[in-house]
Design an enzyme around this catalytic site. Structure first.
Site, PDB file in Angstrom:
ATOM      1  N   CYS A 230     -52.058  17.171 -25.853  1.00  0.00           N
ATOM      2  CA  CYS A 230     -51.911  14.594 -26.113  1.00  0.00           C
ATOM      3  C   CYS A 230     -50.739  15.196 -27.469  1.00  0.00           C
ATOM      4  O   CYS A 230     -51.525  15.557 -28.335  1.00  0.00           O
ATOM      5  CB  CYS A 230     -53.275  14.768 -26.197  1.00  0.00           C
ATOM      6  SG  CYS A 230     -53.161  12.728 -26.325  1.00  0.00           S
ATOM      7  N   HIS A 273     -55.422  10.572 -17.191  1.00  0.00           N
ATOM      8  CA  HIS A 273     -54.970  10.472 -18.386  1.00  0.00           C
ATOM      9  C   HIS A 273     -55.004   9.335 -19.920  1.00  0.00           C
ATOM     10  O   HIS A 273     -55.990   9.104 -20.610  1.00  0.00           O
ATOM     11  CB  HIS A 273     -54.206  11.984 -18.777  1.00  0.00           C
ATOM     12  CG  HIS A 273     -53.739  12.075 -20.792  1.00  0.00           C
ATOM     13  ND1 HIS A 273     -54.743  13.409 -20.808  1.00  0.00           N
ATOM     14  CD2 HIS A 273     -53.532  11.696 -21.778  1.00  0.00           C
ATOM     15  CE1 HIS A 273     -53.430  13.447 -21.576  1.00  0.00           C
ATOM     16  NE2 HIS A 273     -53.871  12.272 -22.421  1.00  0.00           N
ATOM     17  N   GLU A 274     -54.675   8.829 -19.306  1.00  0.00           N
ATOM     18  CA  GLU A 274     -53.834   7.276 -19.435  1.00  0.00           C
ATOM     19  C   GLU A 274     -54.982   6.172 -19.675  1.00  0.00           C
ATOM     20  O   GLU A 274     -55.735   5.586 -20.674  1.00  0.00           O
ATOM     21  CB  GLU A 274     -52.862   6.760 -19.475  1.00  0.00           C
ATOM     22  CG  GLU A 274     -51.158   7.644 -19.587  1.00  0.00           C
ATOM     23  CD  GLU A 274     -50.939   8.261 -20.823  1.00  0.00           C
ATOM     24  OE1 GLU A 274     -51.247   7.786 -22.302  1.00  0.00           O
ATOM     25  OE2 GLU A 274     -50.453   9.222 -20.887  1.00  0.00           O
ATOM     26  N   HIS A 277     -57.737   6.808 -22.412  1.00  0.00           N
ATOM     27  CA  HIS A 277     -57.163   6.529 -23.688  1.00  0.00           C
ATOM     28  C   HIS A 277     -57.209   5.278 -23.681  1.00  0.00           C
ATOM     29  O   HIS A 277     -57.718   4.213 -24.762  1.00  0.00           O
ATOM     30  CB  HIS A 277     -55.375   6.793 -23.743  1.00  0.00           C
ATOM     31  CG  HIS A 277     -55.031   7.558 -24.113  1.00  0.00           C
ATOM     32  ND1 HIS A 277     -55.698   8.327 -25.637  1.00  0.00           N
ATOM     33  CD2 HIS A 277     -54.026   8.531 -23.745  1.00  0.00           C
ATOM     34  CE1 HIS A 277     -54.844   9.115 -25.716  1.00  0.00           C
ATOM     35  NE2 HIS A 277     -54.072   9.627 -24.612  1.00  0.00           N
TER      36      HIS A 277
END
Length: 320
Positions: A230, A273-274, A277
């Protein structure tokens, strides 16, 4: 007078060290991985030399003469003891303000990004945004959803943000980027098209997901194993994570229309993954303490408090 004040400490600690019964101290030496907190670990510290005993006695005496209104005791203890874990025991968790601009090692220093509203982000004067760097507490703040009516009322707000977000991702070589990673308080994800990456400067392209939510996942037994890095984390850190092979996503587009899209393979992985976040979750939350300790004792100390709760959230296969 101060020297005379310290003599009782020296004499008493010398006596204890000869008896080999000194089991406490201010300088936390390396301890077993079975110790789950600095407080527990410090109870098992044993000094190996009289020199360290006398140093601790002197330090205790000095601390006893410091007024209660004195500031920054952490820095004082850290500089005298010379052990990075001394300061880490004062960190109150991943959202602690002490982690702003935190120097992790010689090659990595975290950021201290401000929280930007949608209006502030839309009028940001630069062509792209600065990206947060761990352990900046801003990276742990879940993004706020943006109402559909507000998108339709002033679509230029999010359009301006999207253009800068796209440019930020490409400037950093990212296949995807959440607005949250730049300190922008809006739930928005950008995904570039993998087949077009590395093609130089391009205008437009990619996909934007506003208020993204997963409404369907492929069966759990079909989950894929990925090795992920990341950009907000030190480049030496790699995490082994499980991601759903296929996800169906509901979101609003830049015109405020509700849309659906099915993502597979690399796009499904990048989206998940995003989305992490977007919720304030990092790939460090997907791994065990052993993996964090293998990377760095400092990383483990920062991430220790609340890690189990964040890991549980990272593993959730929620819908909606």
């Amino acid at each position: 007078m101060k020297v005379l004040w310290l003599l009782p400490f020296w004499m008493y600690l010398e006596f204890l060290s000869r008896r080999d019964i000194l089991t406490w101290g201010l300088a936390p030496h390396k301890f077993s991985s079975q110790c789950t907190s600095p407080a527990v670990a410090n109870k098992h510290v044993r000094y190996s030399s009289r020199r360290e005993v006398l140093l601790s006695g002197a330090l205790l005496g000095l601390l006893a003469t410091v007024p209660t209104s004195a500031t920054k005791p952490v820095a004082a203890i850290s500089s005298i003891v010379g052990d990075e874990t001394a300061t880490m025991s004062f960190i109150g968790g991943v959202t602690d303000s002490l982690l702003r601009n935190f120097q992790y090692n010689a090659n990595w220093t975290g950021t201290s990004l401000p929280l930007l509203t949608v209006g502030e982000a839309a009028s940001y004067p630069e062509p792209y945004y600065p990206m947060g760097r761990w352990p900046d507490p801003i990276l742990r703040r879940p993004a706020t959803s943006f109402p559909k009516d507000a998108i339709k009322k002033d679509p230029l707000l999010l359009t301006n943000i999207s253009n800068k977000l796209r440019q930020t991702a490409r400037e950093n070589g990212a296949v995807g980027l959440a607005a949250q990673q730049c300190g922008i308080d809006v739930s928005m994800i950008f995904l570039d098209e993998p087949g077009l990456l590395g093609g130089g400067v391009r205008v437009g392209g990619g996909s934007f997901f506003i208020n993204p939510r997963i409404v369907r996942r492929s069966p759990e037994e079909d989950m894929k194993v990925w090795k992920e890095r990341c950009l907000v984390l030190p480049p030496s850190f790699t995490a082994t994570v499980l991601r759903d092979a296929t996800v169906e996503v509901q979101y609003e587009n830049l015109q405020g229309e509700t849309k659906y899209r099915t993502l597979r393979g690399e796009l499904a992985r990048a989206f998940q993954h995003e989305l992490d976040h977007d919720r304030g979750i990092l790939i460090v939350d997907h791994v065990s303490f052993d993996e964090l300790e293998a990377e760095s004792v400092v990383m483990r100390k920062i991430e220790e408090r609340g890690h189990e709760e964040r890991q549980s959230l990272a593993y959730q296969r929620f819908l909606g």
